[in-house]
Design an enzyme around this catalytic site. Structure first.
Site, PDB file in Angstrom:
ATOM      1  N   GLU A  45       6.419   1.221   7.225  1.00  0.00           N
ATOM      2  CA  GLU A  45       5.436   0.182   6.952  1.00  0.00           C
ATOM      3  C   GLU A  45       5.745  -0.504   5.632  1.00  0.00           C
ATOM      4  OE1 GLU A  45       1.527  -1.390   5.269  1.00  0.00           O
ATOM      5  OE2 GLU A  45       3.034  -0.038   4.462  1.00  0.00           O
ATOM      6  N   GLU A  46       6.169   0.293   4.659  1.00  0.00           N
ATOM      7  CA  GLU A  46       6.446  -0.252   3.333  1.00  0.00           C
ATOM      8  C   GLU A  46       7.664  -1.164   3.312  1.00  0.00           C
ATOM      9  OE1 GLU A  46       4.374  -0.105   1.150  1.00  0.00           O
ATOM     10  OE2 GLU A  46       3.301   1.791   1.087  1.00  0.00           O
ATOM     11  N   ASP A  82      -5.658   2.276   5.763  1.00  0.00           N
ATOM     12  CA  ASP A  82      -4.647   2.163   4.714  1.00  0.00           C
ATOM     13  C   ASP A  82      -5.348   2.271   3.364  1.00  0.00           C
ATOM     14  OD1 ASP A  82      -2.399   1.624   3.157  1.00  0.00           O
ATOM     15  OD2 ASP A  82      -1.666   0.067   4.517  1.00  0.00           O
TER      16      ASP A  82
END
Length: 302
Positions: A169-170, A198
Site C-alpha cells: 500500500e505504501e 488505516d
C-alpha cells in the site's frame, strides 16, 4: 497510508482537525452499549498483543515491515497462522512490484451468501523508514481481532464475510489495486461494500474520520459507523474516498466506507512504533469495526 497519496488525505484530515479543534477529546473505551446485532466487544489486552507481535517482527528485520522484505513476509505469516487456526480459508495472492514479490492475504469465513460479500481490509506493510505500528499495524490488528471474534462466536452471517491484509500500500496502493483488477465482473459485483481501516490508533484522536462514498451512493456502512460512534458520544467527521486501499475499490466502482483516527506525528518515521499507538483509541476502533461488521453481516441485501 500510501505516501503517494498522503498530501491530499492529509489536507482533508487537517481540515477536519481545524473544524473540530474545539471539540473535547472523547474518553475512548471499549465499554458501551452493544451494537444493534449484539456484537461482542474487546479489551485493549485482546488487541494490543497483535501490535506487539508486529513490533517484534520489525525489530528482528531491520526496523521495518516494508514490501519485499522479510519483515513483511513474517507479518503475513503471523496473521495467516492466527486465521488458519480459527477456521478461515486463507489464500495468498501474489503480485510483483519494484522487482520484488508482494502478497495480499485473503481470508474467507465459511457461510453467507457469496453473491453478497461484506469485505473488510487494511494494509499490512510499513514504509522502509519505520515499523509502521500505527500506519498501519493498528488497522491490520483491528481487522484481525474482528475476524477472530467472528470465529470465536461461530457467526453464521447472512452475507459472506471476507477479510484482507494488503501488501505494498505504501508503494501506491499496489496490492489492493492488483487484487481488484484481477476480479471477474461477477466477483466484483458480488462485493456489497468494502470497509477499510488505516491508522486506527492515533494518539490524541479528537474525532474518527468516517469515509463517505458519495460517488457510489454508499450509505449503509457509513451510517452504521456514525451511529455506533454517536451512541458513545464520540465525534466524527466525514472524508471522501482516497488515500488508502478503499480507493482501489472505488476506482472499480465498488462502494466503500471505513475510518481513520487521523495522521499521527510519526507517520512514515522510525518513531511510528508501539509507543505511537494509544491503546484506548485502538480498542475503540476495533469495537466500532466489530459493531458494524456484526450489523451488516446480519443484513440481507437484494
Amino acid at each position: 497510508m500510501s505516501s503517494r497519496r498522503l498530501p491530499s488525505l492529509a489536507a482533508r484530515i487537517l481540515g477536519a482537525v481545524l473544524v473540530l479543534s474545539a471539540v473535547p477529546a472523547p474518553t475512548a473505551t471499549a465499554a458501551g452499549p452493544p451494537g444493534p446485532a449484539a456484537a461482542p466487544t474487546v479489551r485493549a489486552d485482546e488487541v494490543m498483543p497483535h501490535l506487539r507481535a508486529l513490533q517484534q517482527i520489525a525489530d528482528r528485520n531491520g526496523g521495518n515491515r516494508a514490501h519485499g522484505t522479510q519483515g513483511y513476509a513474517d507479518s503475513v505469516a503471523y496473521v495467516r497462522k492466527a486465521l488458519d487456526r480459527a477456521g478461515f480459508h486463507t489464500e495468498l495472492r501474489r503480485f510483483s512490484h519494484g522487482g520484488a514479490a508482494g502478497y495480499n492475504l485473503i481470508a474467507d469465513w465459511p457461510g453467507g451468501d457469496p453473491k453478497h460479500v461484506l469485505f473488510t481490509g487494511a494494509h499490512l506493510d510499513s514504509v522502509k523508514e519505520g515499523p509502521g505500528i500505527n500506519d498501519n499495524g493498528s488497522g491490520a490488528a483491528a481487522v484481525l481481532t474482528a475476524a477472530l471474534r467472528v470465529a470465536d462466536a461461530g457467526l453464521k452471517p447472512t452475507r459472506h464475510l471476507r477479510f484482507a491484509w494488503w501488501g505494498a500500500e505504501e508503494e501506491g496502493l499496489v496490492g489492493s489495486a492488483d487484487y481488484v483488477r484481477k476480479l471477474s465482473a461477477d466477483n466484483r459485483k458480488a462485493i456489497d461494500v468494502y470497509l477499510n481501516l488505516d491508522q486506527a490508533g492515533s494518539k490524541k484522536a479528537q474525532q474518527w474520520l468516517v469515509v463517505h462514498d458519495n460517488e457510489h451512493g454508499e450509505t449503509e456502512a457509513q451510517q452504521a459507523f456514525e451511529a455506533w460512534f454517536a451512541a458513545r458520544g464520540i465525534s466524527t467527521f466525514d472524508i471522501g474516498v482516497g488515500g488508502s486501499d478503499h480507493e482501489s475499490f472505488g476506482n472499480a466502482g465498488i462502494p466503500s466506507s471505513g475510518f481513520s483516527t487521523g495522521i499521527s506525528d510519526c507517520i512514515h518515521e522510525a518513531c511510528d512504533n508501539l509507543a505511537n499507538v494509544d491503546p484506548k483509541t485502538e480498542t475503540t476502533s476495533t469495537n466500532a469495526l466489530l459493531g458494524v461488521v456484526w450489523k451488516l453481516a446480519a443484513t440481507a441485501r437484494h
